[in-house]
Write a protein that holds these residues in place. Structure first.
Motif, PDB file in Angstrom:
ATOM      1  N   ILE A   1     -26.990   0.539 -22.616  1.00 22.62           N
ATOM      2  CA  ILE A   1     -27.939   0.959 -24.033  1.00 22.62           C
ATOM      3  C   ILE A   1     -26.902   1.949 -25.026  1.00 22.62           C
ATOM      4  O   ILE A   1     -25.603   2.237 -24.998  1.00 22.62           O
ATOM      5  CB  ILE A   1     -28.190   2.245 -23.941  1.00 22.62           C
ATOM      6  N   TRP A   2     -26.788   1.603 -26.671  1.00 22.29           N
ATOM      7  CA  TRP A   2     -25.650   2.184 -26.942  1.00 22.29           C
ATOM      8  C   TRP A   2     -26.771   3.391 -28.553  1.00 22.29           C
ATOM      9  O   TRP A   2     -27.369   2.602 -29.194  1.00 22.29           O
ATOM     10  CB  TRP A   2     -24.705   1.583 -28.214  1.00 22.29           C
ATOM     11  N   LEU A   3     -25.462   3.778 -28.916  1.00 20.82           N
ATOM     12  CA  LEU A   3     -26.118   4.352 -30.308  1.00 20.82           C
ATOM     13  C   LEU A   3     -25.400   4.144 -31.449  1.00 20.82           C
ATOM     14  O   LEU A   3     -23.747   4.519 -31.024  1.00 20.82           O
ATOM     15  CB  LEU A   3     -26.483   5.549 -29.997  1.00 20.82           C
ATOM     16  N   ASP A   4     -26.128   3.938 -32.656  1.00 18.99           N
ATOM     17  CA  ASP A   4     -24.831   3.832 -33.964  1.00 18.99           C
ATOM     18  C   ASP A   4     -25.386   4.763 -35.634  1.00 18.99           C
ATOM     19  O   ASP A   4     -27.042   5.334 -34.236  1.00 18.99           O
ATOM     20  CB  ASP A   4     -24.636   2.143 -34.162  1.00 18.99           C
ATOM     21  N   SER A   5     -24.999   4.173 -36.208  1.00 18.24           N
ATOM     22  CA  SER A   5     -26.112   5.762 -37.283  1.00 18.24           C
ATOM     23  C   SER A   5     -27.639   4.603 -37.607  1.00 18.24           C
ATOM     24  O   SER A   5     -27.745   5.220 -38.473  1.00 18.24           O
ATOM     25  CB  SER A   5     -25.271   5.304 -38.551  1.00 18.24           C
ATOM     26  N   ASN A   6     -27.562   3.654 -37.245  1.00 18.25           N
ATOM     27  CA  ASN A   6     -28.843   3.120 -37.491  1.00 18.25           C
ATOM     28  C   ASN A   6     -29.619   3.297 -36.196  1.00 18.25           C
ATOM     29  O   ASN A   6     -31.082   3.202 -36.447  1.00 18.25           O
ATOM     30  CB  ASN A   6     -28.859   1.620 -37.572  1.00 18.25           C
TER      31      ASN A   6
ATOM     32  N   LYS B   1     -21.934   5.548 -16.451  1.00 18.73           N
ATOM     33  CA  LYS B   1     -20.274   5.100 -16.902  1.00 18.73           C
ATOM     34  C   LYS B   1     -20.702   5.905 -18.165  1.00 18.73           C
ATOM     35  O   LYS B   1     -21.232   4.898 -18.904  1.00 18.73           O
ATOM     36  CB  LYS B   1     -19.956   3.585 -16.260  1.00 18.73           C
ATOM     37  N   LEU B   2     -19.997   7.036 -18.630  1.00 17.52           N
ATOM     38  CA  LEU B   2     -19.645   7.426 -20.155  1.00 17.52           C
ATOM     39  C   LEU B   2     -18.444   6.995 -20.957  1.00 17.52           C
ATOM     40  O   LEU B   2     -17.750   6.387 -20.494  1.00 17.52           O
ATOM     41  CB  LEU B   2     -20.018   8.858 -19.587  1.00 17.52           C
ATOM     42  N   GLN B   3     -19.007   6.893 -21.710  1.00 20.12           N
ATOM     43  CA  GLN B   3     -17.882   6.565 -23.092  1.00 20.12           C
ATOM     44  C   GLN B   3     -16.759   7.492 -23.114  1.00 20.12           C
ATOM     45  O   GLN B   3     -17.263   8.662 -22.729  1.00 20.12           O
ATOM     46  CB  GLN B   3     -18.598   6.428 -24.176  1.00 20.12           C
ATOM     47  N   PRO B   4     -15.420   7.258 -22.966  1.00 18.49           N
ATOM     48  CA  PRO B   4     -14.401   8.068 -23.388  1.00 18.49           C
ATOM     49  C   PRO B   4     -14.107   8.466 -24.627  1.00 18.49           C
ATOM     50  O   PRO B   4     -14.994   7.941 -25.792  1.00 18.49           O
ATOM     51  CB  PRO B   4     -13.183   7.665 -22.943  1.00 18.49           C
ATOM     52  N   GLY B   5     -13.531   9.474 -25.030  1.00 10.41           N
ATOM     53  CA  GLY B   5     -12.961   9.412 -26.947  1.00 10.41           C
ATOM     54  C   GLY B   5     -13.827  10.616 -27.416  1.00 10.41           C
ATOM     55  O   GLY B   5     -14.707  11.940 -26.408  1.00 10.41           O
ATOM     56  N   TYR B   6     -14.288  10.620 -28.577  1.00 11.33           N
ATOM     57  CA  TYR B   6     -14.962  11.255 -29.423  1.00 11.33           C
ATOM     58  C   TYR B   6     -16.463  10.807 -29.013  1.00 11.33           C
ATOM     59  O   TYR B   6     -16.755   9.712 -29.438  1.00 11.33           O
ATOM     60  CB  TYR B   6     -14.947  11.412 -30.920  1.00 11.33           C
ATOM     61  N   THR B   7     -17.234  12.224 -28.674  1.00 11.67           N
ATOM     62  CA  THR B   7     -18.709  11.539 -28.768  1.00 11.67           C
ATOM     63  C   THR B   7     -19.244  12.252 -28.398  1.00 11.67           C
ATOM     64  O   THR B   7     -20.514  12.849 -28.437  1.00 11.67           O
ATOM     65  CB  THR B   7     -18.684  11.424 -26.688  1.00 11.67           C
TER      66      THR B   7
ATOM     67  N   TYR C   1     -19.927   8.815 -36.929  1.00 15.43           N
ATOM     68  CA  TYR C   1     -19.961   7.443 -36.685  1.00 15.43           C
ATOM     69  C   TYR C   1     -19.318   6.619 -37.451  1.00 15.43           C
ATOM     70  O   TYR C   1     -19.546   5.529 -37.233  1.00 15.43           O
ATOM     71  CB  TYR C   1     -21.225   7.618 -37.725  1.00 15.43           C
ATOM     72  N   LYS C   2     -17.951   8.050 -37.442  1.00 12.37           N
ATOM     73  CA  LYS C   2     -16.401   6.679 -37.318  1.00 12.37           C
ATOM     74  C   LYS C   2     -16.546   6.001 -36.415  1.00 12.37           C
ATOM     75  O   LYS C   2     -15.389   4.890 -36.042  1.00 12.37           O
ATOM     76  CB  LYS C   2     -15.630   7.092 -38.163  1.00 12.37           C
ATOM     77  N   PHE C   3     -16.661   6.652 -34.544  1.00 10.29           N
ATOM     78  CA  PHE C   3     -16.439   6.453 -33.761  1.00 10.29           C
ATOM     79  C   PHE C   3     -17.774   5.282 -33.171  1.00 10.29           C
ATOM     80  O   PHE C   3     -17.354   5.769 -31.771  1.00 10.29           O
ATOM     81  CB  PHE C   3     -16.257   7.168 -32.872  1.00 10.29           C
ATOM     82  N   GLN C   4     -18.656   5.435 -33.665  1.00 13.89           N
ATOM     83  CA  GLN C   4     -19.701   4.076 -33.009  1.00 13.89           C
ATOM     84  C   GLN C   4     -18.956   3.014 -33.071  1.00 13.89           C
ATOM     85  O   GLN C   4     -18.497   2.700 -33.590  1.00 13.89           O
ATOM     86  CB  GLN C   4     -20.775   4.077 -34.585  1.00 13.89           C
ATOM     87  N   PRO C   5     -20.012   1.861 -31.818  1.00 12.45           N
ATOM     88  CA  PRO C   5     -21.200   2.683 -31.295  1.00 12.45           C
ATOM     89  C   PRO C   5     -20.842   3.792 -29.998  1.00 12.45           C
ATOM     90  O   PRO C   5     -19.402   3.450 -29.527  1.00 12.45           O
ATOM     91  CB  PRO C   5     -21.764   1.229 -30.239  1.00 12.45           C
ATOM     92  N   PHE C   6     -21.821   4.384 -29.689  1.00 14.19           N
ATOM     93  CA  PHE C   6     -21.874   5.385 -29.204  1.00 14.19           C
ATOM     94  C   PHE C   6     -22.601   4.851 -27.779  1.00 14.19           C
ATOM     95  O   PHE C   6     -23.514   4.269 -27.633  1.00 14.19           O
ATOM     96  CB  PHE C   6     -21.871   6.796 -29.210  1.00 14.19           C
TER      97      PHE C   6
END
Length: 294
Positions: free
Chosen positions: A63-68, A89-95, A223-228
Motif C-alpha cells: 500500500i502506498w501514500l502519495d499526494s493524491n 517492511k517499512l520504507q527507508p529514507g525520508y518518511t 511529497y517530493k519523496f513520494q510514494p511512501f
C-alpha cells in the motif's frame, strides 16, 4: 588510573553494551505466531479505501501514500478477542509525517466514541530510527478529549531492511504487543473503564499525519519523496468473532501460564530497559486523574 586507561575502559564497556544490544533481546521461550497458520489477504481482509494505491502480489500486499491518497484495508469479521499479526517492511529514507500501521478499532460502529488498540510506525528523517508507538484507548475520539495510553519504542533492528512480525494479542483480561514474538508491552485489565471490550475489526493503513507524527509535527510529509510505501505479508488472524460461541477462547500467549512466563517477562523488561523512549504513565505533563490504571 591514567586518563588513557580510563578512556579505553569506557570505550570497551560501551562496545560491550552495544554488542550486547546488537544481539537482540533474550529468547522469550515461546513463539505464539508459530502456533497460528498464515492466511491469504483475501481470506481475511478487503480493501477499505484507496484501492488504486493497493497492490496484491501473491500473498504480499503493498500500500502506498502519495499526494493524491493513502490506502487502508479491513478484516472481514469483527472480533471480541484474538491474535492479530502481520509481517511488515517499512520504507527507508525520508518518511516524516507518514504513519504505517496495524490496529484494532470499532470506529465505524461507534463514530466519535470508539475503542482502539494500535501498532503505529511513526515516519522519520534520514539518520534517525523509526518510532514504534503502541496505544490503547477507550470511547475516546471526536470529542476533543482523546486520552491516549502511548508507549513508544525504538527497535533493535532496522525495520526497513527485512520483514518482521508485529502482533497484538487481545484477551478479555490483557493486551500483549509483540515484535517477532518478543513481548514489548503488557496492558492488563485493571478496571473495566480503562479496558477496550467491545468488538473490533483489524485494520492496516498508510496515511499523512504530519500534524503530530514526527517529533510532534516538527517534520512534515514531503511529497517530493513520494510514494511512501508499506509492505505487509504473513497475515495471522485467529480469535473469537462476534459470531463465535461463548465457549470460544483466544490463542494463548505462553505455555503453561495464565499470562506471560517469567522468561517472557525478562525479554519484555530487556526491551523496555533498552528501547522504550516514552511511557504515558511516567509523563509529568499528563493529567494522571485521567489514567487511573497507572
Amino acid at each position: 588510573m591514567p586518563s588513557s586507561s580510563i578512556l579505553f575502559t569506557f570505550l570497551a564497556l560501551s562496545l560491550t553494551i552495544l554488542c550486547s544490544n546488537a544481539q537482540g533481546p533474550p529468547s522469550p521461550g515461546y513463539y505464539p505466531s508459530s502456533k497460528i497458520s498464515p492466511i491469504t489477504f483475501s481470506q481475511g481482509f478487503r480493501n477499505l479505501w484507496g484501492p488504486q494505491h493497493q497492490r496484491l502480489d501473491q500473498n504480499s500486499l503493498t500500500i502506498w501514500l502519495d499526494s493524491n491518497s493513502g490506502s487502508g484495508f479491513k478484516s472481514l469479521h469483527s472480533y471480541k478477542s484474538g491474535y492479530f499479526g502481520a509481517a511488515i517492511k517499512l520504507q527507508p529514507g525520508y518518511t516524516a509525517g507518514v504513519i504505517t500501521c496495524l490496529y484494532l478499532s470499532n470506529n465505524q460502529d461507534h463514530p466519535g466514541n470508539h475503542d482502539e488498540i494500535d501498532i503505529e510506525f511513526l515516519g522519520t528523517t534520514p539518520g534517525k530510527p523509526y518510532v514504534l508507538q503502541t496505544n490503547v484507548y477507550m470511547r475516546g475520539s471526536g470529542d476533543g478529549n482523546i486520552i491516549g495510553r502511548e508507549m513508544q519504542f525504538h527497535l533493535w533492528f532496522d525495520p526497513t531492511q527485512n520483514f518482521h512480525n508485529y502482533a497484538i494479542l487481545w484477551k478479555p483480561n490483557e493486551i500483549i504487543f509483540l515484535v517477532d514474538d518478543v513481548p514489548i508491552r503488557r496492558y492488563p485489565r485493571k478496571i473495566d473503564a480503562t479496558y477496550p471490550s467491545r468488538p473490533m475489526y483489524l485494520y492496516g493503513s498508510i496515511w499523512d499525519a504530519s500534524t503530530w507524527a514526527t517529533e510532534g509535527g516538527k517534520y512534515k510529509a514531503d511529497y517530493k519523496f513520494q510514494p511512501f510505501v508499506g509492505r505487509y505479508t504473513n497475515f495471522k488472524l485467529q480469535g473469537c468473532t462476534i459470531e463465535s460461541p461463548a465457549s470460544c477462547q483466544s490463542p494463548s500467549v505462553s505455555a503453561g501460564y495464565g499470562s506471560l512466563s517469567p522468561q517472557q517477562y525478562r525479554a519484555m523488561q530487556w526491551v523496555q530497559n533498552n528501547y522504550m523512549i516514552y511511557n504515558y504513565c511516567h509523563d509529568p505533563r499528563r493529567n494522571h486523574n485521567l489514567i487511573p490504571e497507572c
